[in-house]
Design a protein around this motif. Structure first.
Motif, PDB file in Angstrom:
ATOM      1  N   GLY A  11      -9.792   1.411   6.350  1.00  0.00           N
ATOM      2  CA  GLY A  11      -9.549   0.019   5.999  1.00  0.00           C
ATOM      3  C   GLY A  11      -8.280  -0.533   6.601  1.00  0.00           C
ATOM      4  O   GLY A  11      -7.569   0.144   7.349  1.00  0.00           O
ATOM      5  N   PRO A  12      -7.992  -1.773   6.275  1.00  0.00           N
ATOM      6  CA  PRO A  12      -6.776  -2.401   6.784  1.00  0.00           C
ATOM      7  C   PRO A  12      -5.527  -1.743   6.208  1.00  0.00           C
ATOM      8  O   PRO A  12      -5.596  -1.066   5.174  1.00  0.00           O
ATOM      9  CB  PRO A  12      -6.904  -3.855   6.306  1.00  0.00           C
ATOM     10  N   TYR A  13      -4.424  -1.915   6.883  1.00  0.00           N
ATOM     11  CA  TYR A  13      -3.103  -1.458   6.419  1.00  0.00           C
ATOM     12  C   TYR A  13      -3.034   0.066   6.259  1.00  0.00           C
ATOM     13  O   TYR A  13      -2.312   0.573   5.422  1.00  0.00           O
ATOM     14  CB  TYR A  13      -2.688  -2.160   5.123  1.00  0.00           C
ATOM     15  N   ASP A  14      -3.830   0.772   7.025  1.00  0.00           N
ATOM     16  CA  ASP A  14      -3.841   2.234   7.004  1.00  0.00           C
ATOM     17  C   ASP A  14      -4.386   2.801   5.693  1.00  0.00           C
ATOM     18  O   ASP A  14      -4.101   3.935   5.328  1.00  0.00           O
ATOM     19  CB  ASP A  14      -2.429   2.775   7.290  1.00  0.00           C
ATOM     20  N   ALA A  16       0.835  -1.206   0.000  1.00  0.00           N
ATOM     21  CA  ALA A  16       0.000   0.000   0.000  1.00  0.00           C
ATOM     22  C   ALA A  16       0.870   1.256   0.000  1.00  0.00           C
ATOM     23  O   ALA A  16       0.595   2.216  -0.717  1.00  0.00           O
ATOM     24  CB  ALA A  16      -0.942  -0.004   1.199  1.00  0.00           C
ATOM     25  N   ALA A  17       1.924   1.243   0.795  1.00  0.00           N
ATOM     26  CA  ALA A  17       2.824   2.397   0.871  1.00  0.00           C
ATOM     27  C   ALA A  17       3.551   2.619  -0.453  1.00  0.00           C
ATOM     28  O   ALA A  17       3.678   3.760  -0.919  1.00  0.00           O
ATOM     29  CB  ALA A  17       3.827   2.209   2.012  1.00  0.00           C
ATOM     30  N   MET A  18       4.020   1.543  -1.072  1.00  0.00           N
ATOM     31  CA  MET A  18       4.712   1.688  -2.354  1.00  0.00           C
ATOM     32  C   MET A  18       3.751   2.184  -3.425  1.00  0.00           C
ATOM     33  O   MET A  18       4.094   3.074  -4.223  1.00  0.00           O
ATOM     34  CB  MET A  18       5.359   0.388  -2.806  1.00  0.00           C
ATOM     35  N   ALA A  19       2.534   1.667  -3.435  1.00  0.00           N
ATOM     36  CA  ALA A  19       1.544   2.128  -4.408  1.00  0.00           C
ATOM     37  C   ALA A  19       1.270   3.617  -4.208  1.00  0.00           C
ATOM     38  O   ALA A  19       1.171   4.374  -5.182  1.00  0.00           O
ATOM     39  CB  ALA A  19       0.261   1.318  -4.280  1.00  0.00           C
ATOM     40  N   LEU A  62      -3.598   6.334   1.634  1.00  0.00           N
ATOM     41  CA  LEU A  62      -3.328   6.043   3.036  1.00  0.00           C
ATOM     42  C   LEU A  62      -3.894   7.105   3.966  1.00  0.00           C
ATOM     43  O   LEU A  62      -3.878   8.296   3.652  1.00  0.00           O
ATOM     44  CB  LEU A  62      -1.820   5.915   3.264  1.00  0.00           C
ATOM     45  N   LEU A  63      -4.379   6.667   5.115  1.00  0.00           N
ATOM     46  CA  LEU A  63      -4.910   7.584   6.122  1.00  0.00           C
ATOM     47  C   LEU A  63      -3.864   8.561   6.618  1.00  0.00           C
ATOM     48  O   LEU A  63      -4.167   9.704   6.917  1.00  0.00           O
ATOM     49  CB  LEU A  63      -5.464   6.799   7.309  1.00  0.00           C
ATOM     50  N   THR A  64      -2.628   8.118   6.694  1.00  0.00           N
ATOM     51  CA  THR A  64      -1.558   8.956   7.221  1.00  0.00           C
ATOM     52  C   THR A  64      -1.179  10.074   6.267  1.00  0.00           C
ATOM     53  O   THR A  64      -0.557  11.037   6.679  1.00  0.00           O
ATOM     54  CB  THR A  64      -0.301   8.122   7.516  1.00  0.00           C
ATOM     55  N   GLY A  65      -1.522   9.938   5.005  1.00  0.00           N
ATOM     56  CA  GLY A  65      -1.204  10.973   4.040  1.00  0.00           C
ATOM     57  C   GLY A  65       0.220  10.903   3.525  1.00  0.00           C
ATOM     58  O   GLY A  65       0.561  11.545   2.570  1.00  0.00           O
ATOM     59  N   THR A  66       1.047  10.128   4.187  1.00  0.00           N
ATOM     60  CA  THR A  66       2.418   9.950   3.715  1.00  0.00           C
ATOM     61  C   THR A  66       2.731   8.466   3.714  1.00  0.00           C
ATOM     62  O   THR A  66       2.298   7.721   4.572  1.00  0.00           O
ATOM     63  CB  THR A  66       3.442  10.651   4.618  1.00  0.00           C
ATOM     64  N   ALA A  67       3.461   8.062   2.751  1.00  0.00           N
ATOM     65  CA  ALA A  67       3.817   6.657   2.648  1.00  0.00           C
ATOM     66  C   ALA A  67       4.960   6.334   3.599  1.00  0.00           C
ATOM     67  O   ALA A  67       5.625   7.210   4.119  1.00  0.00           O
ATOM     68  CB  ALA A  67       4.204   6.339   1.202  1.00  0.00           C
ATOM     69  N   ARG A  68       5.143   5.038   3.798  1.00  0.00           N
ATOM     70  CA  ARG A  68       6.226   4.586   4.646  1.00  0.00           C
ATOM     71  C   ARG A  68       7.536   4.710   3.894  1.00  0.00           C
ATOM     72  O   ARG A  68       7.589   5.287   2.842  1.00  0.00           O
ATOM     73  CB  ARG A  68       5.949   3.144   5.053  1.00  0.00           C
TER      74      ARG A  68
END
Length: 145
Positions: A86-89, A13-16, A124-130
């Motif tokens: 959803g799952p995975y943020d 999800a973060a890479m996407a 992502l909910l965080t607005g920033t990827a990992r």
């Protein structure tokens, strides 16, 4: 994307998200498709829906308004069974709303009404990827399938 790339769902999800933010939604689709095929059956609609959204963005970037509208709507519909957070943020509610709004705008006013920034949906909910980043040396292009 490397054929042997293996990521957990949160990293996929973060890479996407990183790829979409970089204007590379087709590559995001490949990552999301990998997660869809590797993930549990209970998450199939989640990953398939996100992959369809990425293909919808690809169609929009390439000037195919009918394809963009169809895939954005199909992807949003596939996410309907998941909680807004959803799952995975993944911001399922937010991305469904944004995709639906974008499809409606494209259908009503055409692709000329869409800015490049509008094609950078936030997954992502965080607005920033990992810290996961796309592999270097990956060019643009590819076929949306």
């Amino acid at each position: 994307m490397p054929e042997d790339l293996r990521l957990g769902p949160a990293d996929a999800a973060a890479m996407a998200q990183d790829l979409i933010a970089a204007g590379r939604p087709f590559h995001a689709h490949e990552v999301l498709e990998m997660a869809w095929k590797a993930g549990p059956a209970a998450e199939r609609d989640l990953w398939q829906g996100l992959a369809q959204l990425a293909v919808g963005l690809t169609h929009a970037m390439r000037g195919n308004s009918a394809g963009a509208v169809a895939l954005l709507r199909r992807g949003a519909a596939a996410l309907a069974g998941y909680a807004a957070a959803g799952p995975y943020d993944i911001d399922v509610g937010g991305v469904r709303q944004a995709a639906g709004d974008l499809a409606e705008r494209i259908e009503r006013a055409g692709l000329a009404s869409v800015r490049q920034a509008d094609l950078r949906l936030r997954l992502l909910l965080t607005g920033t990827a990992r810290s996961t980043s796309p592999p270097s040396g990956q060019g643009r292009g590819g076929d949306p399938g």
